[in-house]
Design a protein around this motif. Structure first.
Motif, PDB file in Angstrom:
ATOM      1  N   ARG A  41      10.952  -0.668   4.635  1.00 43.48           N
ATOM      2  CA  ARG A  41      11.761  -0.533   3.493  1.00 43.48           C
ATOM      3  C   ARG A  41      12.730   1.024   3.243  1.00 43.48           C
ATOM      4  O   ARG A  41      11.462   2.169   3.455  1.00 43.48           O
ATOM      5  CB  ARG A  41      11.451  -1.102   1.782  1.00 43.48           C
ATOM      6  CG  ARG A  41      11.161  -2.327   2.256  1.00 43.48           C
ATOM      7  CD  ARG A  41      11.687  -3.093   0.562  1.00 43.48           C
ATOM      8  NE  ARG A  41      10.733  -1.406  -0.703  1.00 43.48           N
ATOM      9  CZ  ARG A  41       9.713  -2.380  -0.914  1.00 43.48           C
ATOM     10  NH1 ARG A  41       8.844  -3.701  -0.572  1.00 43.48           N
ATOM     11  NH2 ARG A  41       9.052  -1.466  -1.710  1.00 43.48           N
ATOM     12  N   ARG A  42      13.171   0.978   2.370  1.00 43.91           N
ATOM     13  CA  ARG A  42      14.156   2.431   2.839  1.00 43.91           C
ATOM     14  C   ARG A  42      13.154   3.998   1.875  1.00 43.91           C
ATOM     15  O   ARG A  42      13.834   2.020   0.477  1.00 43.91           O
ATOM     16  CB  ARG A  42      15.830   2.434   3.196  1.00 43.91           C
ATOM     17  CG  ARG A  42      15.871   4.095   3.205  1.00 43.91           C
ATOM     18  CD  ARG A  42      17.572   4.233   3.064  1.00 43.91           C
ATOM     19  NE  ARG A  42      18.247   5.268   3.193  1.00 43.91           N
ATOM     20  CZ  ARG A  42      18.161   6.150   1.801  1.00 43.91           C
ATOM     21  NH1 ARG A  42      18.095   5.800   0.427  1.00 43.91           N
ATOM     22  NH2 ARG A  42      18.708   7.762   2.090  1.00 43.91           N
ATOM     23  N   ARG A  43      13.064   3.921   1.570  1.00 42.75           N
ATOM     24  CA  ARG A  43      12.369   4.404   0.340  1.00 42.75           C
ATOM     25  C   ARG A  43      13.308   5.935   0.148  1.00 42.75           C
ATOM     26  O   ARG A  43      12.686   6.976   1.347  1.00 42.75           O
ATOM     27  CB  ARG A  43      11.272   4.409   0.076  1.00 42.75           C
ATOM     28  CG  ARG A  43      10.409   3.417   0.091  1.00 42.75           C
ATOM     29  CD  ARG A  43       8.574   3.556   0.339  1.00 42.75           C
ATOM     30  NE  ARG A  43       7.734   2.692   0.326  1.00 42.75           N
ATOM     31  CZ  ARG A  43       7.697   1.308   1.278  1.00 42.75           C
ATOM     32  NH1 ARG A  43       8.729   1.409   2.842  1.00 42.75           N
ATOM     33  NH2 ARG A  43       6.928   0.514   0.361  1.00 42.75           N
ATOM     34  N   PRO A  44      13.866   6.562  -0.725  1.00 47.62           N
ATOM     35  CA  PRO A  44      13.853   7.545  -1.362  1.00 47.62           C
ATOM     36  C   PRO A  44      13.197   9.199  -0.684  1.00 47.62           C
ATOM     37  O   PRO A  44      13.311  10.286  -0.544  1.00 47.62           O
ATOM     38  CB  PRO A  44      15.191   7.821  -2.187  1.00 47.62           C
ATOM     39  CG  PRO A  44      15.207   6.136  -3.019  1.00 47.62           C
ATOM     40  CD  PRO A  44      13.869   5.778  -2.214  1.00 47.62           C
ATOM     41  N   GLU A  45      12.476   8.623  -1.766  1.00 44.49           N
ATOM     42  CA  GLU A  45      10.887   9.466  -2.181  1.00 44.49           C
ATOM     43  C   GLU A  45      10.494   9.982  -0.908  1.00 44.49           C
ATOM     44  O   GLU A  45      10.317  11.274  -0.261  1.00 44.49           O
ATOM     45  CB  GLU A  45       9.923   8.794  -2.231  1.00 44.49           C
ATOM     46  CG  GLU A  45       9.826   8.295  -4.087  1.00 44.49           C
ATOM     47  CD  GLU A  45       9.739   6.849  -3.737  1.00 44.49           C
ATOM     48  OE1 GLU A  45      10.319   6.495  -4.727  1.00 44.49           O
ATOM     49  OE2 GLU A  45      10.546   6.420  -2.800  1.00 44.49           O
ATOM     50  N   LEU A  46      10.121   9.025   0.225  1.00 45.00           N
ATOM     51  CA  LEU A  46      10.368   9.474   2.183  1.00 45.00           C
ATOM     52  C   LEU A  46      11.246   9.968   2.707  1.00 45.00           C
ATOM     53  O   LEU A  46      10.697  11.015   3.327  1.00 45.00           O
ATOM     54  CB  LEU A  46       9.066   8.667   2.450  1.00 45.00           C
ATOM     55  CG  LEU A  46       8.050   7.987   1.817  1.00 45.00           C
ATOM     56  CD1 LEU A  46       8.088   6.232   2.751  1.00 45.00           C
ATOM     57  CD2 LEU A  46       7.151   9.003   2.039  1.00 45.00           C
ATOM     58  N   VAL A  98       0.863  -1.405  -0.019  1.00 46.05           N
ATOM     59  CA  VAL A  98      -0.057   0.094  -0.133  1.00 46.05           C
ATOM     60  C   VAL A  98       0.930   1.097  -0.127  1.00 46.05           C
ATOM     61  O   VAL A  98       0.167   1.959  -0.594  1.00 46.05           O
ATOM     62  CB  VAL A  98      -1.527  -0.125   1.003  1.00 46.05           C
ATOM     63  CG1 VAL A  98      -0.342   0.453   2.446  1.00 46.05           C
ATOM     64  CG2 VAL A  98      -1.740   0.897   0.831  1.00 46.05           C
ATOM     65  N   ILE A  99       2.353   1.682   0.612  1.00 44.50           N
ATOM     66  CA  ILE A  99       2.840   2.572   0.377  1.00 44.50           C
ATOM     67  C   ILE A  99       3.452   2.973  -0.788  1.00 44.50           C
ATOM     68  O   ILE A  99       2.971   3.736  -1.347  1.00 44.50           O
ATOM     69  CB  ILE A  99       4.064   1.999   2.146  1.00 44.50           C
ATOM     70  CG1 ILE A  99       3.794   2.032   3.121  1.00 44.50           C
ATOM     71  CG2 ILE A  99       5.316   3.211   1.332  1.00 44.50           C
ATOM     72  CD1 ILE A  99       4.634   2.086   4.052  1.00 44.50           C
ATOM     73  N   LEU A 127       2.611  10.967  -0.913  1.00 46.19           N
ATOM     74  CA  LEU A 127       3.581  11.054   0.008  1.00 46.19           C
ATOM     75  C   LEU A 127       3.350  10.963   1.885  1.00 46.19           C
ATOM     76  O   LEU A 127       3.705  10.433   2.560  1.00 46.19           O
ATOM     77  CB  LEU A 127       4.869  12.028  -0.247  1.00 46.19           C
ATOM     78  CG  LEU A 127       5.233  11.691  -1.925  1.00 46.19           C
ATOM     79  CD1 LEU A 127       6.651  12.766  -1.517  1.00 46.19           C
ATOM     80  CD2 LEU A 127       5.822  10.513  -2.245  1.00 46.19           C
ATOM     81  N   ASP A 128       2.733  12.046   1.912  1.00 48.72           N
ATOM     82  CA  ASP A 128       1.873  12.601   3.485  1.00 48.72           C
ATOM     83  C   ASP A 128       1.413  11.588   3.874  1.00 48.72           C
ATOM     84  O   ASP A 128       1.638  10.792   5.084  1.00 48.72           O
ATOM     85  CB  ASP A 128       1.104  13.307   3.733  1.00 48.72           C
ATOM     86  CG  ASP A 128       1.534  15.055   3.372  1.00 48.72           C
ATOM     87  OD1 ASP A 128       2.954  14.366   3.474  1.00 48.72           O
ATOM     88  OD2 ASP A 128       1.524  15.483   2.857  1.00 48.72           O
ATOM     89  N   MET A 129       0.646  10.707   2.837  1.00 45.30           N
ATOM     90  CA  MET A 129      -0.412   9.071   3.444  1.00 45.30           C
ATOM     91  C   MET A 129       0.473   8.085   3.801  1.00 45.30           C
ATOM     92  O   MET A 129       0.666   7.628   4.199  1.00 45.30           O
ATOM     93  CB  MET A 129      -1.313   9.172   2.824  1.00 45.30           C
ATOM     94  CG  MET A 129      -2.745   7.367   2.966  1.00 45.30           C
ATOM     95  SD  MET A 129      -3.936   7.885   2.062  1.00 45.30           S
ATOM     96  CE  MET A 129      -4.879   8.778   2.133  1.00 45.30           C
ATOM     97  N   ALA A 130       1.452   8.271   2.942  1.00 46.84           N
ATOM     98  CA  ALA A 130       2.444   7.183   2.918  1.00 46.84           C
ATOM     99  C   ALA A 130       3.391   7.148   4.056  1.00 46.84           C
ATOM    100  O   ALA A 130       3.281   5.867   4.839  1.00 46.84           O
ATOM    101  CB  ALA A 130       3.512   7.209   1.639  1.00 46.84           C
TER     102      ALA A 130
END
Length: 440
Positions: free
Chosen positions: A423-428, A395-396, A405-408
Motif C-alpha cells: 500500500r502507498r504509505r505517506p510516511e515511507l 507488520v509494516i 521506518l527503516d525496518m518498515a
C-alpha cells in the motif's frame, strides 16, 4: 537430512521443514505403495509452505523430481496447478497438465479440472473456464461430473448468472444429460446466496416449488443458511421444524446451520440443546459444530465454558483447528492470554492459517504492542509459511506506528521483490523524498 531444507540449501532460503522422502528398503508391493503415499503427502505438505509464492513452489516441484527422483502423482500435480492458478499462471498450468498425460500415476482427473475451473472463474475468466470444459473430450472427462464442477465453480465465485444461462438459457452446452434436477437447482440457489441477493434467493426457492423440483436435505440446508445470513434466523428455525415434520434426516451440515440459527435468534443455551439432540439422534458433531458453539459462547462472554469445550474436543475425537482458536482470539483482550493460547495452539500441532497470523498481528498493532507482532511474524516464518500481502502490511503498519521506518522500508522492499504490491504509505514516501533532497 530434511527434504525441504536440502532444497533450500541448494536453491532457496526457507526454514520450513517437513518429513524425509523415504529411503527405506522396499520389501513388498504393499510397502512400496505405503512409501509412495508418504512421499506424496510430504511433497504436498512442502508445496503448501510455498502456496503464497508460486515461483518457489514451481522451483521446488521441479527440483524434487529431478534431484530426489520423486515421481509426481496426480495429487502433487493438482496441488501445483492450484498454486499456479491462484496467481493466474494459466499457461504454466496447461503445460503441467500436458506433462501429466502418459503417466498412469499422474493422469489428469476430475479434481484437476475442478481446480482449473475454480481458478479461471476466480479470475473472472468465465469464457476460458467454459473453453476448458470443451477441451475435456481430449481427456475423456467431459461428463456430468465435470459439468457439475463447472457450474459449482461459477456459482461459488459469483457468476451465477452465467451458470443459470449455461443450464437453462438459449446457449445451453450440449452435455447430453438432464440438468433439470435437484442438484443443479441447489447449486444455483447457493450461487444467488453467494451474491447476497436475498430477494432472488426467495424467488428461486419458490420457483423450485412451481417447477416441481423436489427439495432435499441440501436444499433446506442452503436455504436455512440464506435465512441466517439475511438476518432472519428465526425463519431458519422454522425450516428446521418443517424438515423434522417431513421426516428428513438431518446431517451434520444441516445441524450446524440450525445450531447457528437458534444461537442467533434464541441464544447459546438453545444451541446447546440442539447440540445434545444431535448426538442423541446419532449424528456426531464435527469441528465446525464445536466451533459454532465456541463462537456463541465467546460472544456471550462465557469464556470459561468456551475453554472447557476446547479441552473436551480431543477427548471426543474431534481435534480443534485454526478456526477454533480464532473464535477465542477474537474475544480475548489481554496480550498475555492471547500469546499463551497461541503457544498452546502451536504445541498442539494446529497449524495457523495466514488469516490467523494477520488477525493476531493486527490485534497487537491496534493495542500498540510491537514485540508480540514480531513474535507472531517470527513464528510464521519458522513454521515455513510464506507471508502474503496482508501479513506484510500488518507488520509494516506496526513498525511505522513505532517510528521504525527503516525496518518498515526493508519489509516493503521484500514485498516488491516477491511481486507483491504494498500500500502507498505517506510516511515511507515522504522519508524517501527527504533523503533524495539531502543527497542532492
Amino acid at each position: 537430512m530434511l527434504l525441504l531444507r536440502r532444497f533450500n540449501r541448494v536453491r532457496i532460503t526457507s526454514p520450513c521443514s517437513v518429513r524425509l522422502l523415504s529411503v527405506k528398503p522396499i520389501s513388498s508391493v504393499d510397502d512400496e505403495k505405503q512409501l509412495r503415499c508418504q512421499d506424496q503427502s510430504t511433497v504436498c505438505e512442502a508445496l503448501s509452505c510455498y502456496s503464497n509464492d508460486w515461483q518457489k513452489a514451481l522451483e521446488f516441484f521441479n527440483w524434487v523430481e529431478k534431484e530426489s527422483g520423486f515421481r509426481h502423482t496426480t495429487e502433487t500435480f493438482n496441488r501445483m496447478i492450484d498454486i499456479l492458478g491462484k496467481y493466474f499462471e494459466f499457461e504454466t498450468c496447461w503445460a503441467l497438465i500436458n506433462r501429466m498425460i502418459g503417466n498412469p500415476e499422474s493422469l489428469p482427473n476430475h479434481v484437476t479440472f475442478r481446480i482449473v475451473f475454480k481458478r479461471y472463474v476466480t479470475a473472472h475468466l468465465v469464457q476460458e473456464a467454459i473453453d476448458a470444459y470443451h477441451k475435456l473430450d481430449d481427456f475423456n472427462l467431459r461428463d456430468e461430473t465435470s459439468f457439475y464442477n463447472l457450474v459449482d465453480a461459477l456459482c461459488e465465485h459469483k457468476h451465477v448468472v452465467e451458470a443459470e444461462e449455461l443450464c437453462f438459457g438459449k446457449n445451453v452446452i450440449g452435455h447430453g444429460f438432464s440438468v433439470s434436477n435437484t442438484k443443479i437447482h441447489n447449486l444455483i440457489l447457493r450461487g444467488w446466496s453467494k451474491l447476497g441477493w436475498w430477494g432472488k434467493c426467495k424467488e428461486y426457492w419458490d420457483k423450485m416449488d412451481t417447477e416441481g423440483v423436489a427439495k432435499d436435505l441440501f436444499s433446506y440446508s442452503i436455504y436455512m443458511d440464506i435465512m441466517c445470513k439475511s438476518g432472519k434466523p428465526w425463519k431458519a428455525v422454522k425450516l428446521y421444524k418443517e424438515m423434522k415434520s417431513r421426516r428428513i434426516k438431518l446431517d451434520v451440515v444441516a445441524y450446524n446451520t440450525v445450531i447457528r440459527a437458534i444461537g442467533a435468534s434464541q441464544g447459546v443455551e438453545f444451541s446447546i440443546r440442539v447440540f445434545r439432540e444431535m448426538r442423541e439422534r446419532g449424528c456426531e458433531p464435527n469441528v465446525a459444530t464445536h466451533n459454532t458453539i465456541i463462537k456463541l459462547l465467546c460472544e456471550d462472554g462465557r469464556m470459561r465454558d468456551a475453554y472447557r469445550m476446547l479441552d473436551e474436543m480431543p477427548k471426543k475425537g474431534c481435534q480443534p483447528d485454526s478456526i477454533t482458536y480464532m473464535c477465542l482470539f477474537s474475544r480475548l483482550e489481554k496480550p498475555s492470554e492471547i500469546l499463551s493460547l497461541f503457544g498452546r495452539m502451536i504445541r498442539s500441532g494446529v497449524r495457523p492459517k495466514m488469516d490467523t497470523y494477520v488477525m493476531l498481528m493486527r490485534k497487537f498493532e491496534r493495542w500498540g504492542f510491537l514485540q508480540p507482532v514480531l513474535y507472531v511474524w517470527k513464528t510464521m516464518k519458522e513454521s515455513g509459511d510464506t507471508p502474503d500481502s496482508a501479513a506484510y502490511n500488518a507488520v509494516i503498519d506496526a513498525l511505522i506506528q513505532k517510528g521504525m521506518l527503516d525496518m518498515a522500508r526493508e519489509y516493503e522492499e521484500e514485498m516488491i521483490e516477491r511481486g507483491l504490491s504494498p500500500r502507498r504509505r505517506p510516511e515511507l514516501v515522504e522519508k524517501s523524498l527527504d533523503e533524495t533532497l539531502v543527497c542532492r
